[in-house]
Write a protein that holds these residues in place. Structure first.
Motif, PDB file in Angstrom:
ATOM      1  N   ALA A   1      24.927  44.915  32.702  1.00 63.08           N
ATOM      2  CA  ALA A   1      25.216  43.654  32.025  1.00 63.08           C
ATOM      3  C   ALA A   1      26.720  43.444  31.881  1.00 63.08           C
ATOM      4  O   ALA A   1      27.242  42.348  32.117  1.00 63.08           O
ATOM      5  N   HIS A   2      27.429  44.482  31.525  1.00 60.07           N
ATOM      6  CA  HIS A   2      28.882  44.366  31.374  1.00 60.07           C
ATOM      7  C   HIS A   2      29.563  44.147  32.728  1.00 60.07           C
ATOM      8  O   HIS A   2      30.554  43.412  32.827  1.00 60.07           O
ATOM      9  N   ALA A   3      29.052  44.795  33.774  1.00 57.09           N
ATOM     10  CA  ALA A   3      29.624  44.604  35.108  1.00 57.09           C
ATOM     11  C   ALA A   3      29.420  43.161  35.577  1.00 57.09           C
ATOM     12  O   ALA A   3      30.315  42.560  36.176  1.00 57.09           O
ATOM     13  N   LEU A   4      28.254  42.594  35.295  1.00 56.47           N
ATOM     14  CA  LEU A   4      27.990  41.194  35.645  1.00 56.47           C
ATOM     15  C   LEU A   4      28.942  40.264  34.898  1.00 56.47           C
ATOM     16  O   LEU A   4      29.488  39.312  35.478  1.00 56.47           O
ATOM     17  N   GLU A   5      29.155  40.540  33.622  1.00 53.60           N
ATOM     18  CA  GLU A   5      30.050  39.708  32.811  1.00 53.60           C
ATOM     19  C   GLU A   5      31.479  39.746  33.353  1.00 53.60           C
ATOM     20  O   GLU A   5      32.167  38.725  33.383  1.00 53.60           O
ATOM     21  N   GLU A   6      31.900  40.907  33.806  1.00 55.52           N
ATOM     22  CA  GLU A   6      33.269  41.052  34.320  1.00 55.52           C
ATOM     23  C   GLU A   6      33.445  40.388  35.678  1.00 55.52           C
ATOM     24  O   GLU A   6      34.483  39.773  35.963  1.00 55.52           O
TER      25      GLU A   6
END
Length: 337
Positions: free
Chosen positions: A124-129
């Motif tokens: 989820a954090h990788a997608l946000e970045e």
């Protein structure tokens, strides 16, 4: 003209989508002049002047198409369409008796779609970045980061977080790593979505799908979900998995803009509270689901043979290799959780 610029400034500050229309060429007796500008809003209002009544509806319709696709457009409106149309030019016939010709440049603003991400996992954090690099505006929600939510049900918490965003056409990914997949999906039933992916395995998707059916989610909504999310590129680790999902979203965005889940009015939904989820759904397994702190994969603490005890906490791993790496230097991995 001042009203156009003032309107544009206000919409820019609010990041509201609109189309700036500029006259780049005209042939008499067109009433527009080169340099005239107008704004077309998402609800079809025109502010400014780029031609008379004969061109107004044509321009508004083309502008709304630009908002839908996010693409700029060169528009030629003329009573005598040329036999050969140059590449990149949209030609429309003048709809009234005027013999004038006008050529306009339509430029959409603030049309990058939302990418709604549900979860607090590494993926989820990788997608946000990564999302902004592909012209998406990321908006991430999660139960882990919710405030003052002890008395609320998980589904209600997520819906309240979504209420802070404009309910426009969006793309969605649920990446809770099995912790609250069903609630994450159900929270998005009222959104207009061009894509909804679930980070999961085929086996687990079968369980989640059954839970959604028993919870009363519409069949069309369940069929719309892509699970597992992402193209099969042999991805390893959160960044590569996120890349595979974004690649699939970009493909969907370019290939088929007409397919979307339209959402349902609140009165038509048949989704009960989260506690009504079936016994074989997320609620029964959430306490045993954990995220491998090394690779980000979901593991079941009850079933995996690769576990490690540290300061009273049990960590689960997908394989012996991840467990060994963690055992050598736990702090290096725990600092990223």
């Amino acid at each position: 003209m001042d009203l156009v610029w003032e309107t544009a400034k206000g919409m820019d500050e609010r990041a509201e989508p609109y189309v700036m229309v500029t006259v780049v060429r005209r042939v008499r007796p067109s009433s527009a002049t080169v340099g005239d500008k107008a704004i077309v809003t998402a609800d079809g209002k025109m502010i400014g002047f780029v031609g008379g009544h004969c061109t107004r509806e044509l321009v508004i319709n083309q502008a709304q198409e630009c908002l839908r696709t996010g693409e700029k457009r060169l528009l030629l409106i003329t009573p005598q369409p040329p036999a050969h149309v140059e590449e990149g030019v949209t030609v429309l016939s003048m709809t009234c008796a005027s013999e004038g010709t006008v050529e306009l440049f339509l430029e959409p603003k603030h049309v990058d779609p939302l990418l709604i991400i549900v979860g607090d996992s590494p993926i989820a954090h990788a997608l946000e970045e990564m999302a902004p690099r592909f012209a998406f505006v990321p908006r991430r929600i999660s139960l882990e980061e919710a405030e003052n939510s002890s008395s609320e049900e998980p589904l209600e918490i997520l819906r309240n977080q979504l209420a802070a965003f404009d309910n426009t056409t969006a793309y969605g990914v649920v990446a809770t790593m099995g912790l609250y997949d069903s609630e994450g999906l159900l929270a998005l039933t009222h959104w207009k979505l061009r894509y909804l992916g679930l980070v999961t395995s085929p086996k687990r998707w079968s369980t989640v799908r059954s839970g959604l059916e028993m919870a009363g989610a519409p069949k069309e909504f369940i069929d719309f979900i892509t699970a597992p999310a992402g193209l099969d590129i042999g991805a390893v680790g959160a960044p590569e998995i996120a890349l595979s999902i974004l690649a699939q979203i970009v493909e969907r965005r370019r290939r088929d803009l007409n397919v979307q889940w339209e959402g349902q009015p609140e009165s038509e939904r048949k989704i009960p509270k989260p506690e009504a989820l079936p016994e074989n759904g997320d609620r029964a397994t959430v306490s045993q689901i954990a995220v491998d702190p090394v690779c980000g994969m979901t593991v079941n603490l009850e079933k995996t043979q690769f576990r490690f005890e540290l300061d009273g906490t049990t960590y689960g791993f997908c394989c012996s290799g991840c467990r060994e790496r963690f055992a050598k230097n736990p702090e290096a991995f725990l600092s990223h959780l």
